[in-house]
Design a protein around this motif. Structure first.
Motif, PDB file in Angstrom:
ATOM      1  N   TYR A   1     -43.966 -13.049  33.923  1.00 27.74           N
ATOM      2  CA  TYR A   1     -43.073 -14.043  34.511  1.00 27.74           C
ATOM      3  C   TYR A   1     -43.836 -15.293  34.953  1.00 27.74           C
ATOM      4  O   TYR A   1     -43.244 -16.364  35.122  1.00 27.74           O
TER       5      TYR A   1
ATOM      6  N   GLN B   1     -35.160 -19.789  37.172  1.00 24.72           N
ATOM      7  CA  GLN B   1     -33.889 -19.934  36.470  1.00 24.72           C
ATOM      8  C   GLN B   1     -33.624 -21.389  36.101  1.00 24.72           C
ATOM      9  O   GLN B   1     -32.876 -21.681  35.176  1.00 24.72           O
TER      10      GLN B   1
ATOM     11  N   SER C   1     -24.014 -16.811  42.574  1.00 28.97           N
ATOM     12  CA  SER C   1     -24.761 -16.930  41.325  1.00 28.97           C
ATOM     13  C   SER C   1     -24.427 -18.239  40.626  1.00 28.97           C
ATOM     14  O   SER C   1     -23.297 -18.716  40.693  1.00 28.97           O
TER      15      SER C   1
ATOM     16  N   ALA D   1     -26.038 -20.042  34.001  1.00 29.27           N
ATOM     17  CA  ALA D   1     -27.355 -20.127  33.368  1.00 29.27           C
ATOM     18  C   ALA D   1     -27.571 -21.520  32.793  1.00 29.27           C
ATOM     19  O   ALA D   1     -26.655 -22.118  32.236  1.00 29.27           O
TER      20      ALA D   1
ATOM     21  N   PRO E   1     -37.631 -20.294  31.695  1.00 27.63           N
ATOM     22  CA  PRO E   1     -36.711 -20.147  32.821  1.00 27.63           C
ATOM     23  C   PRO E   1     -35.275 -19.861  32.384  1.00 27.63           C
ATOM     24  O   PRO E   1     -34.732 -20.509  31.494  1.00 27.63           O
ATOM     25  N   GLY E   2     -34.691 -18.856  33.034  1.00 25.48           N
ATOM     26  CA  GLY E   2     -33.311 -18.506  32.751  1.00 25.48           C
ATOM     27  C   GLY E   2     -33.146 -17.521  31.618  1.00 25.48           C
ATOM     28  O   GLY E   2     -32.020 -17.107  31.327  1.00 25.48           O
ATOM     29  N   HIS E   3     -34.233 -17.145  30.952  1.00 23.48           N
ATOM     30  CA  HIS E   3     -34.168 -16.229  29.819  1.00 23.48           C
ATOM     31  C   HIS E   3     -35.330 -15.244  29.932  1.00 23.48           C
ATOM     32  O   HIS E   3     -36.460 -15.637  30.231  1.00 23.48           O
ATOM     33  N   ASP E   4     -35.054 -13.982  29.698  1.00 21.31           N
ATOM     34  CA  ASP E   4     -36.099 -12.970  29.804  1.00 21.31           C
ATOM     35  C   ASP E   4     -36.980 -12.980  28.557  1.00 21.31           C
ATOM     36  O   ASP E   4     -36.995 -12.017  27.781  1.00 21.31           O
TER      37      ASP E   4
ATOM     38  N   VAL F   1     -34.437 -21.372  41.579  1.00 23.80           N
ATOM     39  CA  VAL F   1     -33.285 -20.535  41.232  1.00 23.80           C
ATOM     40  C   VAL F   1     -31.982 -21.287  41.446  1.00 23.80           C
ATOM     41  O   VAL F   1     -31.120 -21.332  40.569  1.00 23.80           O
TER      42      VAL F   1
END
Length: 404
Positions: free
Chosen positions: A285, A163, A18, A21, A65-68, A367
């Protein structure tokens, strides 16, 4: 020969570690209460499309990107993604393709469509497998809303959200281009001559359980002394023994790109993808990003791609099971006990630069940030480097000669 199944195999499917972020965009507005989430899409039923206008200022919401969240780049307003959670379910390949053939019988619907932008009234064209684009007149992001339920198409099962944001992607591609010493100067001015965009590409991910019966030969090496006198030496020879056996393989998330018109080798080089992190599909998304559905269906990509990956790993498993110093595989017979798939949208930042009449594509994994691509070569720079090398060699030879 042993009849025990070998260990499982997972070609091209390892999950990368991983990543931290990326930094958030500056000063987004406070997020709404997650307990009262709603899809902020504006549906145009007559056009079978959807857009995402900002409820605060009327500009466009895009997936951040990187945040919902969906974020308005004009006023900073944010909306929490109201999307289903959990893992992406896979479907049996044979059953899905039979059902698709039955539904699509007699349905010759075209992928190409023209829609009227509900923001400015201009006509926007969706050509080929493009499913999300921007209005050419007002830049409003527009998504087709008809293909997900179209009888002649496989639906999208999941999405791996972006991401890597644009700032990070541009930094990564800048480093990649800077390192291409022999690229033409014009190519390095990609900011002026190239296009840079975010796009979700279509992939199929396959799971399979296989059992393979094989026959072959196991080779055991031994050494002998041969020859006489100064010609005496050691040779390695092999005794061969007939063998047979059975092995099992368990494949998870074997991925295959499903879009044409792109550099397939460079797309493969973007792997591995963290497929277990994919989420059930939601159009939110994709908001603000381009998107494509598949050009080749799940059966075609299995036969032309994933099956070859699996066969290669099965061969390796058979050879390990045979053992010995060398192996010969005479015959294999593989049975697929299960074979399932899912259609996924995977995120890519795409740089396209046209140089000397030819397009060159550079891909950034949305990603992991991995960069893969092709670039032109500068004949002038290569010639200059060769001439410089010749001059250096000539100087060294002269100095050596003078030193004698």
């Amino acid at each position: 020969m042993t009849e025990e199944p070998s260990q499982t195999a997972q070609p091209r499917a390892a999950t990368p570690p991983s990543l931290p972020a990326p930094p958030p965009l500056p000063q987004p507005a406070a997020l709404p209460d997650p307990g009262a989430l709603q899809d902020p899409a504006q549906l145009q039923r007559s056009e079978q499309t959807r857009t995402y206008p900002c409820p605060q200022c009327g500009a466009n919401l895009t997936y951040d990107p990187g945040h919902d969240q969906l974020l308005c780049l004009s006023c900073g307003h944010a909306e929490v993604i109201a999307a289903p959670q959990g893992s992406v379910a896979k479907r049996d390949l044979g059953t899905a393709m039979r059902e698709l053939a039955q539904r699509a019988a007699g349905d010759q619907g075209s992928l190409t469509r023209e829609v009227v932008c509900q923001n400015c009234g201009g006509v926007t064209s969706f050509t080929g497998t493009l499913t999300a684009t921007k209005c050419p007149y007002c830049a409003t992001p527009i998504q087709r809303d008809d293909l997900q339920q179209a009888p002649q198409r496989l639906p999208i099962d999941g999405v791996l959200p972006f991401q890597i944001d644009e700032r990070t992607a541009r930094s990564n591609v800048e480093q990649w281009i800077t390192g291409r010493w022999f690229a033409p100067r014009e190519f390095k001015t990609y900011r002026e001559v190239g296009t840079f965009t975010s796009i979700y590409l279509s992939y199929f991910a396959y799971d399979a359980q296989t059992v393979t019966d094989y026959t072959g030969q196991r080779g055991e090496n031994y050494t002998v002394e041969v020859g006489e006198g100064n010609d005496r030496h050691t040779e390695t020879r092999t005794n061969w023994w007939p063998v047979s056996g059975r092995v099992a393989n368990d494949f998870r998330d074997v991925v295959e790109p499903a879009n044409t018109g792109l550099d397939a080798k460079k797309l493969v080089a973007l792997e591995p993808w963290p497929i277990p992190a994919a989420r059930p599909y939601s159009a939110q998304y994709v908001a603000g990003h381009l998107s494509r559905t598949y050009d080749e269906d799940a059966q075609q990509r299995f036969e032309n791609g994933a099956r070859h990956q699996m066969d290669k790993e099965i061969q390796s498993t058979v050879r390990r099971d045979i053992g010995g110093d060398e192996q010969r595989v005479d015959q294999v017979r593989t049975t697929f006990q299960t074979l399932a798939f899912a259609q996924l949208l995977l995120p890519v930042w795409l740089l396209t630069v046209t140089y000397d009449g030819r397009p060159f594509q550079v891909f950034i994994n949305g990603v992991t940030g991995e960069v893969q691509g092709r670039r032109p070569w500068s004949a002038v720079k290569i010639t200059a480097a060769v001439v410089a090398a010749i001059i250096v060699v000539a100087i060294v030879l002269v100095l050596v000669k003078l030193a004698k």
